[in-house]
Design a protein around this motif. Structure first.
Motif, PDB file in Angstrom:
ATOM      1  N   ILE A   1      25.058  63.312 -26.384  1.00  0.00           N
ATOM      2  CA  ILE A   1      25.995  63.109 -25.279  1.00  0.00           C
ATOM      3  C   ILE A   1      26.995  64.252 -25.171  1.00  0.00           C
ATOM      4  O   ILE A   1      27.433  64.601 -24.069  1.00  0.00           O
ATOM      5  N   GLY A   2      27.356  64.889 -26.286  1.00  0.00           N
ATOM      6  CA  GLY A   2      28.290  66.008 -26.221  1.00  0.00           C
ATOM      7  C   GLY A   2      27.755  67.144 -25.371  1.00  0.00           C
ATOM      8  O   GLY A   2      28.474  67.699 -24.531  1.00  0.00           O
ATOM      9  N   THR A   3      26.488  67.491 -25.565  1.00  0.00           N
ATOM     10  CA  THR A   3      25.854  68.536 -24.761  1.00  0.00           C
ATOM     11  C   THR A   3      25.729  68.105 -23.314  1.00  0.00           C
ATOM     12  O   THR A   3      25.961  68.890 -22.387  1.00  0.00           O
ATOM     13  N   ALA A   4      25.366  66.838 -23.091  1.00  0.00           N
ATOM     14  CA  ALA A   4      25.217  66.340 -21.719  1.00  0.00           C
ATOM     15  C   ALA A   4      26.529  66.440 -20.947  1.00  0.00           C
ATOM     16  O   ALA A   4      26.548  66.804 -19.755  1.00  0.00           O
ATOM     17  N   LEU A   5      27.649  66.152 -21.605  1.00  0.00           N
ATOM     18  CA  LEU A   5      28.950  66.198 -20.930  1.00  0.00           C
ATOM     19  C   LEU A   5      29.460  67.626 -20.778  1.00  0.00           C
ATOM     20  O   LEU A   5      30.026  67.986 -19.742  1.00  0.00           O
ATOM     21  N   ALA A   6      29.271  68.455 -21.808  1.00  0.00           N
ATOM     22  CA  ALA A   6      29.832  69.815 -21.785  1.00  0.00           C
ATOM     23  C   ALA A   6      29.066  70.740 -20.864  1.00  0.00           C
ATOM     24  O   ALA A   6      29.663  71.563 -20.161  1.00  0.00           O
ATOM     25  N   ASP A   7      27.730  70.631 -20.853  1.00  0.00           N
ATOM     26  CA  ASP A   7      26.902  71.597 -20.128  1.00  0.00           C
ATOM     27  C   ASP A   7      26.279  71.037 -18.854  1.00  0.00           C
ATOM     28  O   ASP A   7      25.814  71.812 -18.022  1.00  0.00           O
ATOM     29  N   ASP A   8      26.226  69.715 -18.703  1.00  0.00           N
ATOM     30  CA  ASP A   8      25.549  69.076 -17.574  1.00  0.00           C
ATOM     31  C   ASP A   8      24.191  69.725 -17.322  1.00  0.00           C
ATOM     32  O   ASP A   8      23.905  70.213 -16.233  1.00  0.00           O
TER      33      ASP A   8
ATOM     34  N   LEU B   1      32.053  81.076 -28.512  1.00  0.00           N
ATOM     35  CA  LEU B   1      33.323  81.701 -28.851  1.00  0.00           C
ATOM     36  C   LEU B   1      34.360  80.622 -29.176  1.00  0.00           C
ATOM     37  O   LEU B   1      34.153  79.447 -28.869  1.00  0.00           O
ATOM     38  N   PRO B   2      35.497  81.001 -29.771  1.00  0.00           N
ATOM     39  CA  PRO B   2      36.547  80.006 -30.018  1.00  0.00           C
ATOM     40  C   PRO B   2      36.988  79.276 -28.756  1.00  0.00           C
ATOM     41  O   PRO B   2      37.410  78.117 -28.815  1.00  0.00           O
ATOM     42  N   SER B   3      36.869  79.956 -27.600  1.00  0.00           N
ATOM     43  CA  SER B   3      37.241  79.329 -26.327  1.00  0.00           C
ATOM     44  C   SER B   3      36.235  78.274 -25.880  1.00  0.00           C
ATOM     45  O   SER B   3      36.504  77.501 -24.955  1.00  0.00           O
ATOM     46  N   GLY B   4      35.061  78.276 -26.512  1.00  0.00           N
ATOM     47  CA  GLY B   4      33.992  77.373 -26.102  1.00  0.00           C
ATOM     48  C   GLY B   4      32.950  78.040 -25.243  1.00  0.00           C
ATOM     49  O   GLY B   4      31.883  77.467 -24.984  1.00  0.00           O
ATOM     50  N   GLU B   5      33.216  79.276 -24.769  1.00  0.00           N
ATOM     51  CA  GLU B   5      32.240  79.976 -23.932  1.00  0.00           C
ATOM     52  C   GLU B   5      30.970  80.236 -24.728  1.00  0.00           C
ATOM     53  O   GLU B   5      31.011  80.737 -25.851  1.00  0.00           O
ATOM     54  N   SER B   6      29.820  79.918 -24.110  1.00  0.00           N
ATOM     55  CA  SER B   6      28.552  80.092 -24.811  1.00  0.00           C
ATOM     56  C   SER B   6      27.441  80.656 -23.934  1.00  0.00           C
ATOM     57  O   SER B   6      26.354  80.941 -24.426  1.00  0.00           O
ATOM     58  N   ARG B   7      27.689  80.804 -22.648  1.00  0.00           N
ATOM     59  CA  ARG B   7      26.666  81.331 -21.739  1.00  0.00           C
ATOM     60  C   ARG B   7      26.955  82.786 -21.398  1.00  0.00           C
ATOM     61  O   ARG B   7      28.016  83.075 -20.843  1.00  0.00           O
ATOM     62  N   TRP B   8      26.093  83.728 -21.680  1.00  0.00           N
ATOM     63  CA  TRP B   8      24.798  83.495 -22.323  1.00  0.00           C
ATOM     64  C   TRP B   8      24.757  84.324 -23.592  1.00  0.00           C
ATOM     65  O   TRP B   8      24.858  85.558 -23.520  1.00  0.00           O
TER      66      TRP B   8
END
Length: 238
Positions: free
Chosen positions: A79-86, A48-55
């Motif tokens: 690295i972007g995924t590693a930092l955003a989603d851990d 979403l525009p807010s960044g919410e992606s789960r699920w």
């Protein structure tokens, strides 16, 4: 280092669907096999525009992702995924062996307490530029390129040199897109969820085409998963 032989049990899965996993698990090891995966909505959104992606995708699609992890030697994220989603990048939703975990991190931004660095018996790799301090517990791969990102072909070659032949490019969308644009992907597993987000971050973002005749039209195996998600297993070499 030698790539492990994968023994994920496919016998309980529908035969046509299991074929998409068998093509990876039984691949010859004389050259790397690179699989990319991406989950998105019907209208091609991954957040979403807010960044919410789960699920966005349903449980069966997540099970498929974990099966993918179980049949590859290594799973790669930027690295972007590693930092955003851990992410943990393991196979906790299915019975199988965890793959090696790899982070593309040119500037050494990965946090020392990242979940993917947890010592669970599998190798962890971090790809850095020269002069970057090694992440704790990880094998460091130094690449000499001076750009902010590394060439996908060079990354695959470096991992293959470590004995990792079946490689999953899991995310994020920009990393997947970069590998596809570079011609470094053999198969693309695109999971489309039966939902419409209407706006937000798009998934694949490839280089522009001069004409429609230049569009990639890979042969695809199509599987409808429980819950309505559709898996497009695309042969990117066709």
């Amino acid at each position: 280092m030698t790539a492990p032989t994968r023994h994920f049990d496919l016998s309980d899965l529908p035969s046509n669907y299991a074929e998409s996993l068998r093509l990876i698990q039984d691949a010859a090891l004389d050259r790397p096999l690179v699989v990319a995966q991406l989950g998105q909505s019907l209208d091609g959104r991954i957040a979403l525009p807010s960044g919410e992606s789960r699920w966005i995708n349903n449980g069966a699609a997540l099970d498929h992702l974990h099966r993918l992890r179980a049949v590859v030697d290594a799973v790669v994220v930027g690295i972007g995924t590693a930092l955003a989603d851990d992410p943990m990048l393991n196979v906790r939703r299915v019975h199988g062996s965890n793959p090696a975990r790899v982070v593309i991190d040119p500037h050494g931004r990965l946090k020392a307490d990242a979940q993917l660095l947890v010592d669970d018996g599998v190798p962890r790799f971090v790809i850095n530029r020269p002069g970057i301090k090694s992440a704790p517990g990880a094998h460091q791969i130094i690449m000499e390129e001076r750009a902010d990102t590394f060439a996908p072909g060079a990354i695959i070659a470096a991992l293959h040199a470590q004995g990792l032949s079946r490689i999953l490019i899991e995310g994020g969308a920009q990393t997947v897109s970069t590998f596809i644009d570079a011609g470094a992907v053999d198969r693309l597993h695109l999971l489309v969820a039966p939902c419409l987000l209407g706006s937000g971050k798009t998934g694949l973002n490839l280089g522009p085409l001069a004409a429609l005749k230049d569009a990639r039209r890979p042969r695809a195996l199509v599987h409808i998963l429980d819950g309505g998600d559709v898996l497009f297993d695309c042969d990117m070499r066709s």
